[in-house]
Design an enzyme around this catalytic site. Structure first.
Site, PDB file in Angstrom:
ATOM      1  N   GLU A   1       0.060 -10.600  14.285  1.00 25.94           N
ATOM      2  CA  GLU A   1       1.241  -9.738  14.501  1.00 25.94           C
ATOM      3  C   GLU A   1       0.784  -8.320  14.975  1.00 25.94           C
ATOM      4  OE1 GLU A   1       3.390  -8.354  10.981  1.00 25.94           O
ATOM      5  OE2 GLU A   1       5.296  -8.786  12.021  1.00 25.94           O
TER       6      GLU A   1
ATOM      7  N   LYS B   1       1.742  -6.308  -4.150  1.00 25.15           N
ATOM      8  CA  LYS B   1       2.679  -7.330  -3.624  1.00 25.15           C
ATOM      9  C   LYS B   1       2.494  -6.891  -2.075  1.00 25.15           C
ATOM     10  CE  LYS B   1       5.416  -6.015  -1.263  1.00 25.15           C
ATOM     11  NZ  LYS B   1       6.500  -5.268  -0.468  1.00 25.15           N
ATOM     12  N   THR B   2       2.298  -8.022  -1.244  1.00 28.46           N
ATOM     13  CA  THR B   2       2.420  -8.042   0.378  1.00 28.46           C
ATOM     14  C   THR B   2       1.880  -9.365   0.945  1.00 28.46           C
ATOM     15  OG1 THR B   2       2.127  -7.286   2.380  1.00 28.46           O
ATOM     16  CG2 THR B   2       0.503  -6.419   0.737  1.00 28.46           C
ATOM     17  N   ILE B   3       2.872 -10.133   1.522  1.00 33.33           N
ATOM     18  CA  ILE B   3       2.244 -11.222   2.098  1.00 33.33           C
ATOM     19  C   ILE B   3       0.896 -10.981   3.098  1.00 33.33           C
ATOM     20  CG2 ILE B   3       4.390 -12.507   2.126  1.00 33.33           C
ATOM     21  CD1 ILE B   3       4.144 -12.004   5.406  1.00 33.33           C
TER      22      ILE B   3
ATOM     23  N   ASP C   1       0.793  -1.204   0.067  1.00 34.37           N
ATOM     24  CA  ASP C   1      -0.065   0.028   0.034  1.00 34.37           C
ATOM     25  C   ASP C   1       0.738   1.315   0.060  1.00 34.37           C
ATOM     26  OD1 ASP C   1       0.946  -0.859   2.608  1.00 34.37           O
ATOM     27  OD2 ASP C   1      -0.849   0.166   3.533  1.00 34.37           O
ATOM     28  N   ASP C   2       1.804   1.347   0.854  1.00 32.05           N
ATOM     29  CA  ASP C   2       2.647   2.381   0.837  1.00 32.05           C
ATOM     30  C   ASP C   2       3.366   2.781  -0.244  1.00 32.05           C
ATOM     31  OD1 ASP C   2       2.262   3.515   3.588  1.00 32.05           O
ATOM     32  OD2 ASP C   2       3.500   2.103   4.560  1.00 32.05           O
TER      33      ASP C   2
ATOM     34  N   TYR D   1       1.700 -29.428  25.750  1.00 30.88           N
ATOM     35  CA  TYR D   1       1.942 -27.781  25.442  1.00 30.88           C
ATOM     36  C   TYR D   1       0.730 -27.305  25.017  1.00 30.88           C
ATOM     37  CZ  TYR D   1       6.849 -28.887  26.240  1.00 30.88           C
ATOM     38  OH  TYR D   1       8.039 -29.433  26.626  1.00 30.88           O
TER      39      TYR D   1
HETATM   40  P1  FBP Z   1       5.342  -5.293   3.085  1.00 33.65           P
HETATM   41  O1  FBP Z   1       3.804  -4.730   3.315  1.00 33.65           O
HETATM   42  O2  FBP Z   1       6.179  -4.345   2.669  1.00 33.65           O
HETATM   43  O3  FBP Z   1       5.159  -6.291   2.149  1.00 33.65           O
HETATM   44  O4  FBP Z   1       5.948  -6.106   4.369  1.00 33.65           O
HETATM   45  C1  FBP Z   1       5.094  -7.231   4.986  1.00 33.65           C
HETATM   46  C2  FBP Z   1       5.820  -7.570   6.186  1.00 33.65           C
HETATM   47  O5  FBP Z   1       6.574  -8.978   5.932  1.00 33.65           O
HETATM   48  C3  FBP Z   1       5.142  -7.556   7.478  1.00 33.65           C
HETATM   49  O6  FBP Z   1       4.314  -8.513   7.595  1.00 33.65           O
HETATM   50  C4  FBP Z   1       6.036  -7.333   8.342  1.00 33.65           C
HETATM   51  O7  FBP Z   1       5.372  -6.614   9.621  1.00 33.65           O
HETATM   52  C5  FBP Z   1       7.187  -6.546   7.961  1.00 33.65           C
HETATM   53  O8  FBP Z   1       7.066  -6.858   6.705  1.00 33.65           O
HETATM   54  C6  FBP Z   1       8.339  -6.872   8.542  1.00 33.65           C
HETATM   55  O9  FBP Z   1       9.385  -5.998   7.897  1.00 33.65           O
HETATM   56  P2  FBP Z   1      10.942  -6.164   7.977  1.00 33.65           P
HETATM   57  O10 FBP Z   1      11.012  -6.995   6.875  1.00 33.65           O
HETATM   58  O11 FBP Z   1      11.419  -4.579   7.462  1.00 33.65           O
HETATM   59  O12 FBP Z   1      11.433  -6.746   9.256  1.00 33.65           O
END
Ligand code: FBP
Length: 570
Positions: free
Chosen positions: A330, A219-221, A188-189, A261
């Site tokens: 997270e 893109k973004t997971i 998004d950014d 556990y």
């Molecule tokens: P993007 O939104 O840039 O794809 O990042 C995803 C992500 O994997 C988040 O899930 C996580 O909070 C962050 O990046 C971790 O960032 P870094 O790689 O800078 O530790």
């Protein structure tokens, strides 16, 4: 040297048996592109679908040229391109965290541009663009990276292009390499940055007064870049969630085997809980927290702890179970109302007192901050363990975001549940293990879904560039009904949001909607999953065979698909 030793040496540098085989995996393409071996360029047109946000008027004033050109209208395929375009020079970069499938965006783009246009890769993300770190991507490069995970071919970073000097540096890179287009593969950014660059580079860059096109790819997971009806999911989400689901499934199998556990598993995904919801649907654990629901119901930290403690007690008293799995998104901490208020105060405070704060020794920082917080936030801040406080005060990322991946929420919750059980039900056994699944999922070999989706995204990006478009994000919708390439005007997605104590233009993150079908399905089943072991083990992701064409369960449910299969090109 023995034959085996020679074979093993030949496997170095991305030549494992798997990597060699996966490069030959055939990828389906959307019918609009014609034959997969020679995909055709496209002509796009608006069918009158215009996007707007609550800040459209402000956005139109900030982005006058791109808004005037696109009218914020979605572009759909109108047919094959009338004529072949040649001589374009295009630079592509990765931005933000890695996500599986990025290499295939480059491969699809390279295929669409063909031999009569030139594709450059930018090394090291947006920073590499500022520094002019470009190199030509060859057909041999594309053949090597096809279907492989990671962003390692180019590398990435999180530089946000925001100052006048940085925009000027981009302009100089465009001039130095005589570029016609830039492709930003990001979240998004990064796509907001693409919109700003599209506006800045719209005219007056090249000798003839013309501009440089800018196209984004989603893109973004995290799965939080979605546009209802137009962009079902960002790429990388499927691969990451399948990897996490395999690991969580293995842990569930272990709990049922070793019988002792409670595992607290934090899952990456930043603010949104899409990743956690998807993994929950795949493995069916005892407890799953969804941040958006916690915010909606205004649940306090204490109430969340009570909820988990009750599940622990009930499973033991009703079924004799001493084990279970808790999935924790997270970004949870930012959605708990009192924590959210604290973080908002901290963000403003750290932005306004940046120099004074930076000058302090680490052990003096908590007191400096506590003295400037409201009474309620100061009390909460004082109650938190040191391992949470230090992370709340850690440096923000370049987009002003709290680095939620660093906050051990899973540990905080299990410590608090343990303390609560000591008074609530001291006879209930509660041994814990903690995990954070994040980086493991970002660079694995893409699932067939991500591999095919990204290749088609790359073809779409290329077709938009050849048609001369700028200021759009490429998308492929209709993933379970053949696949449809389309273009979303970036300015039609932009809002104004307060960040770092300042108003900024942003594409809002798509959070989990409580009324979404996937969430509804989950809420309908979770009581059963809590009461007894109902888990499923999805196993490793498959690229060949009957399980290969699976799509994310959240996407299938939310899109109203008939089955769990993607059907690109059918
Ligand atoms: P993007 O939104 O840039 O794809 O990042 C995803 C992500 O994997 C988040 O899930 C996580 O909070 C962050 O990046 C971790 O960032 P870094 O790689 O800078 O530790």
């Amino acid at each position: 040297m023995s034959t085996l030793a020679a074979q093993l040496e030949q496997m170095e540098s991305h030549r494992s048996v798997f990597e060699n085989a996966v490069r030959d995996l055939p990828l389906p393409v959307c019918k609009a592109f014609g034959p997969a071996a020679a995909p055709q360029a496209l002509r796009f047109a608006s069918q009158g679908e215009v996007l707007s946000t609550r800040d459209s008027a402000t956005v139109a004033a900030r982005f006058p040229q791109t808004v005037a050109a696109s009218g914020n209208a979605v572009l759909r395929v109108a047919g094959p391109a009338a004529a072949r375009v040649s001589g374009k020079r295009v630079a592509a970069l990765f931005s933000g965290g890695p996500a599986a499938g990025g290499h295939n965006v480059l491969c699809g783009l390279k295929k669409m541009l063909g031999a009569d246009n030139t594709l450059f890769g930018v090394k090291g993300g947006p920073k590499g663009l500022l520094q002019g770190k470009l190199f030509e991507i060859t057909d041999a490069d594309a053949a090597t990276i096809l279907n492989t995970g990671g962003f390692d071919f180019l590398g990435t970073d999180r530089t946000k292009i925001k100052t006048a000097e940085q925009f000027e540096q981009v302009k100089q890179t465009c001039i130095a390499h005589n570029l016609d287009a830039i492709v930003i593969i990001g979240g998004d950014d990064s796509n907001t940055n693409a919109a700003l660059l599209a506006e800045f580079l719209y005219t007056g860059i090249k000798a003839d007064g013309s501009g440089v096109q800018v196209i984004g790819a989603p893109k973004t997971i995290d799965g939080d870049l979605q546009v209802p009806g137009l962009l079902p999911i960002s790429f990388g989400f499927d691969t990451a969630t399948r990897i996490y689901a395999e690991l969580a499934g293995n842990i569930l199998q272990d709990t049922r085997s070793s019988l002792k556990y409670w595992h607290f598993i934090k899952l990456m995904g930043r603010s949104a809980s899409h990743v956690t919801l998807e993994v929950a649907l795949q493995v069916k654990p005892a407890v799953t927290l969804i941040s958006e629901e916690i915010a909606e119901k205004k649940l306090s930290l204490g109430a969340i702890v009570e909820q988990i403690a009750s599940a622990v007690v009930d499973r033991f008293k009703n079924k004799g179970l001493k084990h279970g799995v808790v999935l924790v998104p997270e970004g949870l901490i930012e959605f708990i109302p009192e924590m959210n208020a604290l973080i908002a105060e901290l963000n403003d405070l750290l932005a306004h007192h940046a120099d004074a704060f930076a000058a302090l020794a680490a052990d003096a920082r908590p007191a400096f901050v506590a003295a400037r917080l409201s009474a309620a936030s100061a009390a909460l801040f004082a109650s938190l363990p040191d391992y949470i406080v230090s992370m709340l005060l850690a440096e923000r990322d370049s987009h002003g975001n709290l680095q939620v991946s660093l906050i051990p929420t899973e540990q905080l919750l299990s410590d608090m549940v343990g303390a609560r059980l000591a008074t609530l039900a001291a006879d209930v056994p509660f041994a814990t293990q903690h995990h954070f699944f994040g980086y493991e999922g970002r660079c694995g070999a893409p699932t067939l879904f991500d591999a095919a989706y990204t290749y088609n995204l790359g073809l779409t990006v290329g077709a938009l560039i050849l048609e001369g478009r700028t200021g759009y994000m490429a998308s492929v919708s209709g993933l379970t009904s053949g696949g449809e390439p389309l273009a979303i005007p970036l300015t039609g997605l932009i809002n104004v949001e307060r960040r770092h104590g300042k108003d900024e233009y942003v594409i809002e993150k798509a959070l989990v909607r409580l009324d979404a079908p996937a969430m509804q399905f989950f809420t309908g089943r979770r009581a059963a999953w809590a009461a007894d072991d109902c888990f499923a083990s999805p196993g490793p992701r498959q690229l060949w065979g009957p399980a290969a064409r699976q799509i994310p369960m959240t996407v299938a449910l939310n899109e109203g698909a008939e089955a769990l299969l993607f059907k690109i090109g059918e």
